[in-house]
Design a protein around this motif. Structure first.
Motif, mmCIF file in Angstrom:
data_model
loop_
_atom_site.group_PDB
_atom_site.id
_atom_site.type_symbol
_atom_site.label_atom_id
_atom_site.label_comp_id
_atom_site.label_asym_id
_atom_site.label_seq_id
_atom_site.Cartn_x
_atom_site.Cartn_y
_atom_site.Cartn_z
ATOM 1 N N VAL A 38 0.826 -1.207 0.000
ATOM 2 C CA VAL A 38 0.000 0.000 0.000
ATOM 3 C C VAL A 38 0.855 1.250 0.000
ATOM 4 N N HIS A 39 1.978 1.202 0.722
ATOM 5 C CA HIS A 39 2.856 2.375 0.833
ATOM 6 C C HIS A 39 4.228 2.068 0.224
ATOM 7 N N GLU A 40 4.215 1.468 -0.944
ATOM 8 C CA GLU A 40 5.473 1.053 -1.558
ATOM 9 C C GLU A 40 6.347 2.231 -1.971
ATOM 10 N N GLU A 41 5.777 3.414 -2.134
ATOM 11 C CA GLU A 41 6.561 4.586 -2.520
ATOM 12 C C GLU A 41 7.096 5.348 -1.317
ATOM 13 N N ALA A 42 6.629 5.012 -0.129
ATOM 14 C CA ALA A 42 7.038 5.733 1.076
ATOM 15 C C ALA A 42 8.332 5.165 1.624
ATOM 16 N N LYS A 43 9.033 6.006 2.370
ATOM 17 C CA LYS A 43 10.255 5.563 3.018
ATOM 18 C C LYS A 43 9.904 4.819 4.308
ATOM 19 N N LYS A 44 10.792 3.932 4.718
ATOM 20 C CA LYS A 44 10.604 3.135 5.926
ATOM 21 C C LYS A 44 9.243 2.442 5.900
ATOM 22 N N ASN A 45 8.998 1.685 4.861
ATOM 23 C CA ASN A 45 7.709 1.014 4.697
ATOM 24 C C ASN A 45 7.781 -0.483 5.019
ATOM 25 N N GLU A 46 8.788 -0.888 5.804
ATOM 26 C CA GLU A 46 8.863 -2.292 6.194
ATOM 27 C C GLU A 46 7.749 -2.634 7.176
ATOM 28 N N LYS A 47 7.156 -3.786 7.016
ATOM 29 C CA LYS A 47 6.051 -4.220 7.870
ATOM 30 C C LYS A 47 6.628 -4.876 9.122
ATOM 31 N N ASN A 48 6.837 -4.046 10.153
ATOM 32 C CA ASN A 48 7.461 -4.518 11.390
ATOM 33 C C ASN A 48 6.587 -4.303 12.610
ATOM 34 N N VAL A 49 5.271 -4.130 12.399
ATOM 35 C CA VAL A 49 4.313 -4.036 13.493
ATOM 36 C C VAL A 49 3.238 -5.098 13.264
ATOM 37 N N TYR A 50 2.885 -5.806 14.332
ATOM 38 C CA TYR A 50 1.888 -6.864 14.222
ATOM 39 C C TYR A 50 0.662 -6.492 15.040
ATOM 40 N N CYS A 51 -0.513 -6.514 14.400
ATOM 41 C CA CYS A 51 -1.776 -6.230 15.077
ATOM 42 C C CYS A 51 -2.390 -7.553 15.513
ATOM 43 N N LEU A 52 -2.484 -7.757 16.820
ATOM 44 C CA LEU A 52 -3.021 -9.011 17.343
ATOM 45 C C LEU A 52 -4.525 -9.120 17.134
ATOM 46 N N ASP A 53 -5.226 -7.981 17.041
ATOM 47 C CA ASP A 53 -6.674 -8.017 16.864
ATOM 48 C C ASP A 53 -7.065 -8.337 15.423
ATOM 49 N N CYS A 54 -6.305 -7.845 14.458
ATOM 50 C CA CYS A 54 -6.604 -8.085 13.048
ATOM 51 C C CYS A 54 -5.763 -9.212 12.469
ATOM 52 N N CYS A 55 -4.727 -9.636 13.199
ATOM 53 C CA CYS A 55 -3.831 -10.715 12.757
ATOM 54 C C CYS A 55 -3.182 -10.382 11.413
ATOM 55 N N ILE A 56 -2.697 -9.157 11.273
ATOM 56 C CA ILE A 56 -2.012 -8.726 10.070
ATOM 57 C C ILE A 56 -0.764 -7.946 10.453
ATOM 58 N N THR A 57 0.152 -7.854 9.509
ATOM 59 C CA THR A 57 1.363 -7.062 9.709
ATOM 60 C C THR A 57 1.167 -5.673 9.123
ATOM 61 N N LEU A 58 1.793 -4.693 9.754
ATOM 62 C CA LEU A 58 1.607 -3.298 9.368
ATOM 63 C C LEU A 58 2.950 -2.615 9.233
ATOM 64 N N CYS A 59 3.000 -1.601 8.381
ATOM 65 C CA CYS A 59 4.151 -0.717 8.322
ATOM 66 C C CYS A 59 3.826 0.523 9.139
ATOM 67 N N PRO A 60 4.781 1.380 9.452
ATOM 68 C CA PRO A 60 4.489 2.563 10.270
ATOM 69 C C PRO A 60 3.420 3.467 9.676
ATOM 70 N N HIS A 61 3.227 3.445 8.350
ATOM 71 C CA HIS A 61 2.229 4.301 7.723
ATOM 72 C C HIS A 61 0.826 3.710 7.805
ATOM 73 N N CYS A 62 0.707 2.458 8.259
ATOM 74 C CA CYS A 62 -0.600 1.787 8.360
ATOM 75 C C CYS A 62 -1.185 1.849 9.761
ATOM 76 N N LEU A 63 -0.532 2.519 10.689
ATOM 77 C CA LEU A 63 -0.912 2.423 12.091
ATOM 78 C C LEU A 63 -2.185 3.166 12.447
ATOM 79 N N ALA A 64 -2.530 4.221 11.738
ATOM 80 C CA ALA A 64 -3.640 5.095 12.138
ATOM 81 C C ALA A 64 -4.934 4.342 12.445
ATOM 82 N N PRO A 65 -5.431 3.456 11.587
ATOM 83 C CA PRO A 65 -6.703 2.777 11.896
ATOM 84 C C PRO A 65 -6.593 1.739 13.010
ATOM 85 N N HIS A 66 -5.389 1.445 13.465
ATOM 86 C CA HIS A 66 -5.185 0.365 14.444
ATOM 87 C C HIS A 66 -4.685 0.884 15.793
#
Length: 260
Positions: A38-66
């Protein structure tokens, strides 16, 4: 890796049988640090956050809804995923899992690490699942190894999983999770100091260090005085030999000045 099959959709987050809860199943099988599509053009877009409620991995730019969910930061050391022991202990019993200290925090490995040879020896301690060499009194080298052992020997994780309804995510302390090679992982408890003269740090023998230091000082003095025709190798010797070889710095018998 002996991970049980995924539970059915009706048991997405909890499984009362012998299988794993969905969040733990994904944590043990997911590949972290892939680039976020989703954020392939952004810097530091590695998926290094795990949401236990949604069971998905997130990058720092995906955190807002979680932000209200239980979020777990995944860190990496030499291409292996680790998490802070304080966070892991809120979710699962980490007793007997070897922890390591890095960046002033204890971490544990999530997955079993591949081995190119058998590490079990005739003596010493080793992992009960993969035979990797461990320090006493640890029994497992990773969370995965302990879970596989419990599933194989007890048939379930009953009594080893904790109800954690709130897992705060410290965004002020959030980083890219990459533990550089200069942040050496050291087994917990291996670094200790003593109030006596025999104190050690990181398992280094202080007597050996003293001997090496003294030897280096003698070689330096010989070189500066020109008495050595060629460089002298810096070889560690026992402390007693070093102390005997040191020059006697005590002054001779004092002489009275002549009287005029």
């Amino acid at each position: 890796m002996l991970i049980p099959a995924l539970p059915s959709s009706s048991k997405q987050h909890h499984d009362n049988g012998g299988g794993l809860p969905r969040w733990l199943q994904v944590l043990l099988t997911e590949k972290f640090y892939n680039a976020c599509i989703v954020h392939e053009e952004a810097k530091k877009n590695e998926k290094n956050v795990y949401c236990l409620d949604c069971c998905i991995t997130l990058c720092p730019h995906c955190l807002a809804p979680h932000r209200s969910h239980r979020l777990l930061q995944i860190r990496r050391y030499v291409y292996h995923d680790v998490i802070r022991l304080d966070d892991a202990a809120k979710l699962i019993d980490c007793t007997s899992v070897q922890s390591y200290t890095t960046n002033s925090a204890k971490v544990v490995f999530i997955k079993e690490r591949a081995q190119t040879r058998n590490f079990r020896g005739n003596s010493g301690n080793s992992c009960s699942t993969c035979d990797r060499t461990l320090q006493d009194p640890y029994q497992f080298c990773s969370l995965s190894c302990k879970i596989n052992y419990l599933i194989g020997s007890r048939g379930s994780l009953s009594g080893y999983l904790y109800e954690c309804n709130y897992l705060p995510f410290n965004e002020t302390g959030f980083d890219d999770g990459q533990l550089t090679t200069d942040s050496v992982l050291e087994p917990a408890g291996s670094v200790w100091t003593s109030s006596g003269s025999g104190g050690c740090v990181g398992g280094v023998d202080c007597k050996t260090t003293l001997a090496c230091t003294a030897t280096t000082e003698i070689v330096r003095k010989k070189r500066s005085s020109g008495s050595a025709s060629r460089p002298t190798a810096q070889v560690c010797r026992p402390v007693h030999d070093i102390l005997v070889g040191l020059p006697n710095r005590r002054k001779g018998t004092p002489q009275r000045a002549p009287l005029y």
